[in-house]
Design an enzyme around this catalytic site. Structure first.
Site, PDB file in Angstrom:
ATOM      1  N   ASP A   1       0.848  -1.198   0.000  1.00  0.00           N
ATOM      2  CA  ASP A   1       0.000   0.000   0.000  1.00  0.00           C
ATOM      3  C   ASP A   1       0.875   1.237   0.000  1.00  0.00           C
ATOM      4  O   ASP A   1       2.001   1.197  -0.503  1.00  0.00           O
ATOM      5  CB  ASP A   1      -0.944  -0.047   1.210  1.00  0.00           C
ATOM      6  CG  ASP A   1      -2.326   0.515   0.910  1.00  0.00           C
ATOM      7  OD1 ASP A   1      -2.400   1.699   0.548  1.00  0.00           O
ATOM      8  OD2 ASP A   1      -3.316  -0.216   1.033  1.00  0.00           O
TER       9      ASP A   1
ATOM     10  N   HIS B   1      -3.904   6.271   2.748  1.00  0.00           N
ATOM     11  CA  HIS B   1      -4.585   5.043   2.342  1.00  0.00           C
ATOM     12  C   HIS B   1      -4.027   3.808   3.064  1.00  0.00           C
ATOM     13  O   HIS B   1      -4.779   2.974   3.593  1.00  0.00           O
ATOM     14  CB  HIS B   1      -4.455   4.899   0.830  1.00  0.00           C
ATOM     15  CG  HIS B   1      -5.275   3.814   0.215  1.00  0.00           C
ATOM     16  ND1 HIS B   1      -4.834   2.515   0.135  1.00  0.00           N
ATOM     17  CD2 HIS B   1      -6.490   3.836  -0.368  1.00  0.00           C
ATOM     18  CE1 HIS B   1      -5.745   1.774  -0.475  1.00  0.00           C
ATOM     19  NE2 HIS B   1      -6.764   2.551  -0.795  1.00  0.00           N
TER      20      HIS B   1
ATOM     21  N   SER C   1     -11.184  -0.724  -1.547  1.00  0.00           N
ATOM     22  CA  SER C   1      -9.953  -0.683  -0.748  1.00  0.00           C
ATOM     23  C   SER C   1     -10.256  -0.856   0.728  1.00  0.00           C
ATOM     24  O   SER C   1      -9.459  -1.428   1.479  1.00  0.00           O
ATOM     25  CB  SER C   1      -9.227   0.651  -0.947  1.00  0.00           C
ATOM     26  OG  SER C   1      -8.548   0.698  -2.164  1.00  0.00           O
TER      27      SER C   1
END
Length: 774
Positions: A113, A187, A548
């Protein structure tokens, strides 16, 4: 122990006593002694009292001139990301693992990620129960100036970054993207915390406590492999390097909230470097889960292709943050959104349209996005609720909501209303943290109601300049969550099946997506330097949406299964998750999809396996699946050999394995689903089940897809613990509709296990007469 007590003056004590006495006096005079129960007198933050009494007495008390406001008590509750509660983990799955203090213990979840914020409390190892270093994980922590020694611990056990391809592209800027595992985006921090963040971490945004957060496997350990970068994304080379390192390090679960920007080229998507790297991970015993993509709701928008990967769709859950504005003398209430406080109490404030507050009405462009306070007349706006317009400038990032808040504060406004222009109708609006009394009205229809009211009550001269502002409003605020206990729905943005195996959009005999998990409005950890979600700049938590967000839910649940069944293969874990999934609500009605793939024009309709795969994940049931459908590396090799578009030589060059003379069919792979993209005449499909519970007798039942006749053998069987059994499903086309239809096979055990697999069939030609029997 040193106890520090603030000195309270005699004057303060005297005033407190005065307030308490005044409360008692009003209550006794109004209700009579003994006719109520006083619970508290408040005398520091507010001047008030809590009283237990009937509604009739409350009405009497509220009418007294000494009482300014009376409000019925309402229930508060602690919240997690909420999804552990929504999925039943605290009272279900976690209890099977020894509670939240043991759920996921000893399992390492690796994530590829954008990195991680190591200082976040979600990743601290300073918990009531100490973390033990994993004996099997051999990964390391990479240290740099911005990711110094001590960043990793016994919770965050590994952190590396991979940027060679990004640097080589010339787009990489080390002062922005950081050549370290530090998350400059947000994220990666969010997904890591969703999978395995610590239990009970307080979610504080703009000074407001939204409850406490927890990962799905709160005692699992985390290893972050940074290969995606702020502003530029990632490159296959970096991503594959990260996967390679993660497998070498010994992660148990690999969570990938990433996907290709387009369908890989070549003869089949299964043979992309990315997918083959994941096949190797599965061969090494690593469970792999990947986001299905956010390109829904149209068919074949899936961006996760191979059967050895568990592809995750995004669903909604039952928590909302309602907000509203009351207009006039409570004559009209308009609903909206916005994680914001309300205006002061029950007071109403003058409404002022931004374009009516320009300093120079003749020369100033008629932009009313409220981005620059110097354009507006403070004397007009001060003390009012400012009405601004949410238009395409906000969607494209030209304008931003924090700038609206700053404008309102600089002008002394009491609140903000953002009305939607017609050009943003249909856009997705998420509750935005504002930290200032505000509301966003997310559609032009309701916005027009407010603007009509404003125009009807506002007086203007012959030049259109306002001479009198008579419109008033009061904002309720949207910081308190409500819970509806509603069933999940497939989110509109979630990518849909059917699976495709090449850029030619050849339909594959593989079910995609595989499973649905919560992916809409998920609270989790954030990095204060993150920019992925502008609305949460500077915050330590964010509430965001996407597949996600759904994917780390499955990663965490897989960790729980791996903890209970250490010998389970990745396919066995996938089987446990998918065969126990939910496809109906508590009343037995089919789950719904926003813009279902079978009828995208419909706002809401019955969901199909192309929308949610096997269904909505049920973690507690997945920890006791009864039967599993297993597969290993050799089975996946045979699957590749069976794909019509792939020659034996192509497969050999890709994986250095020979196919042999019997290619077989893709549907022969022992998956917990049966997918046949072109059923001509009849076909027999074998499935092997293994009992991971005690001895049990199973009965089979099925719903045949439209246009297909089905027979199952055996209809009933008894299977001992640890033993396997073969099931044969015979399918025959009864028409040539050329339309995909859906059915299912259910194996119901006498000990309560219920194993369900989807059957998806497309009939292409008229049936061929056969002796159809088993």
């Amino acid at each position: 122990m040193l106890l520090m007590v603030r000195h309270i003056s005699k004057a303060v004590k005297s005033y407190v006593a005065y307030l308490v006495n005044s409360h008692d006096t009003v209550l006794e005079r109004t209700l009579g002694r003994g006719n109520y129960q006083k619970l508290y007198s408040y005398h520091h933050v507010i001047n008030g009292v809590a009283v237990q009494m009937t509604k009739r007495k409350a009405d009497i008390l509220g009418a007294m001139p000494d009482v300014l406001h009376i409000e019925k008590d309402f229930r508060f509750r602690t919240e997690t990301t909420h999804t552990p509660d929504y999925l039943g983990l605290p009272t279900g799955g976690w209890t099977l693992e020894g509670g939240s203090s043991n759920a996921g213990e000893g399992i390492v979840i690796g994530l590829v990620d954008t990195g991680v914020d190591p200082k976040h409390p979600s990743f601290s190892d300073q918990t009531a129960k100490a973390y033990k270093r994993s004996a099997s994980y051999t990964g390391q922590c990479e240290f740099t100036a911005e990711f110094p020694k001590g960043s990793c611990n016994n919770k965050l056990v590994g952190a590396r970054h991979f940027a060679a391809a990004a640097v080589a592209s010339g787009e990489f800027n080390s002062t922005v993207q950081y050549e370290s595992p530090l998350d400059a985006d947000g994220h990666g921090t969010h997904t890591a915390a969703t999978a395995a963040g610590n239990y009970g971490v307080t979610v504080l945004v703009n000074g407001f406590n939204y409850g406490s957060a927890s990962g799905m496997a709160p005692r699992a350990q985390i290893a972050q492999y940074k290969a995606i970068y702020r502003d530029i994304g990632g490159f296959f080379a970096d991503v594959v390097a990260a996967i390679d390192q993660a497998v070498k390090d010994g992660v148990d679960v690999l969570s990938l909230s990433i996907g290709p920007a387009s369908i890989p080229g070549g003869s089949a998507a299964y043979l992309s470097t990315f997918d083959l790297a994941l096949l190797s991970a599965v061969k090494a015993g690593v469970f792999v889960t990947q986001a299905a993509g956010n390109a829904g709701p149209y068919p074949s928008t899936i961006l996760s292709f191979s059967p050895w990967i568990v592809s995750v769709a995004a669903g909604t859950h039952d928590r909302t943050y309602p907000n509203s504005i009351c207009l006039g003398s409570k004559s009209k209430t308009i609903s909206g959104i916005g994680l914001a406080p309300g205006t002061n109490g029950s007071s109403f404030y003058r409404l002022v349209l931004a374009r009516d507050a320009f300093r120079n009405l003749n020369t100033t462009p008629r932009t009313d996005g409220c981005q620059d306070s110097t354009l507006y007349d403070e004397t007009v706006v001060k003390g009012s609720i400012l009405i601004c317009t949410y238009d395409l400038n906000f969607l494209f990032g030209v304008y931003n909501i924090p700038a609206v808040v700053i404008t309102a504060q600089n002008l002394g406004a009491q609140g903000i209303v953002l009305t939607a222009s017609s050009e943003v109708d249909g856009a997705t609006f998420s509750p935005t943290p504002l930290g200032f009394p505000a509301i966003i009205i997310p559609n032009s229809k309701d916005s027009l109601v407010l603007l009509d009211y404003y125009n009807m009550t506002t007086e203007r001269d012959q030049h259109g300049k306002v001479t009198k502002f008579d419109a008033v409003g009061s904002i309720s605020g949207g910081e308190q969550a409500t819970f509806s206990s509603s069933p999940p729905q497939v989110a509109s943005f979630s990518s849909r099946g059917p699976d495709i195996n090449s850029a030619n959009f050849d339909v594959a005999d593989v079910l995609k997506p595989n499973i649905m998990a919560p992916g809409n409005l998920i609270w989790a950890a954030w990095t204060s330097i993150g920019v992925d979600e502008q609305d949460f700049n500077g915050q330590n938590f964010a509430m965001i949406s996407g597949t996600s967000m759904a994917t780390p839910h499955i990663a965490g649940i897989a960790a729980l299964i791996k903890q209970k069944f250490p010998h389970f293969s990745p396919a066995a874990i996938a089987s446990a998750i998918t065969t126990t999934a939910t496809v109906v609500d508590s009343n037995g009605r089919p789950l719904l999809a926003q813009n279902p793939s079978t009828n995208v024009a419909a706002d809401l309709g019955p969901a199909s396996p192309f929308d949610f795969g096997a269904g909505f994940v049920n973690p507690t049931a997945a920890l006791d699946p009864g039967l599993i459908f297993d597969a290993d590396y050799d089975d996946y090799v045979q699957f590749l050999c069976s794909v019509p578009e792939l020659s034996n030589l192509t497969v050999y060059k890709a994986i250095n394995s020979n196919c042999g003379s019997n290619k077989g069919l893709p549907s022969d792979l022992n998956t917990p689903s049966i997918v046949i993209g072109s059923l001509n005449g009849h076909q027999y499909v074998q499935r092997k089940v293994t009992n991971v519970a005690a001895t049990e007798t199973y009965q089979s039942s099925f719903t045949a897809p439209t246009g297909v006749m089905i027979a199952v053998n055996p209809r009933s069987f008894t299977i001992q613990a640890g033993e396997s059994a073969q099931i044969c499903v015979a399918l025959e086309a009864t028409d040539s509709s050329n339309v995909t239809s859906f059915g299912n096979l259910v194996l119901s055990g006498n000990a309560g296990h219920r194993v369900r697999i989807s059957i998806i069939i497309s009939t292409r030609k008229q049936k061929v007469e056969t002796d159809f029997q088993l």
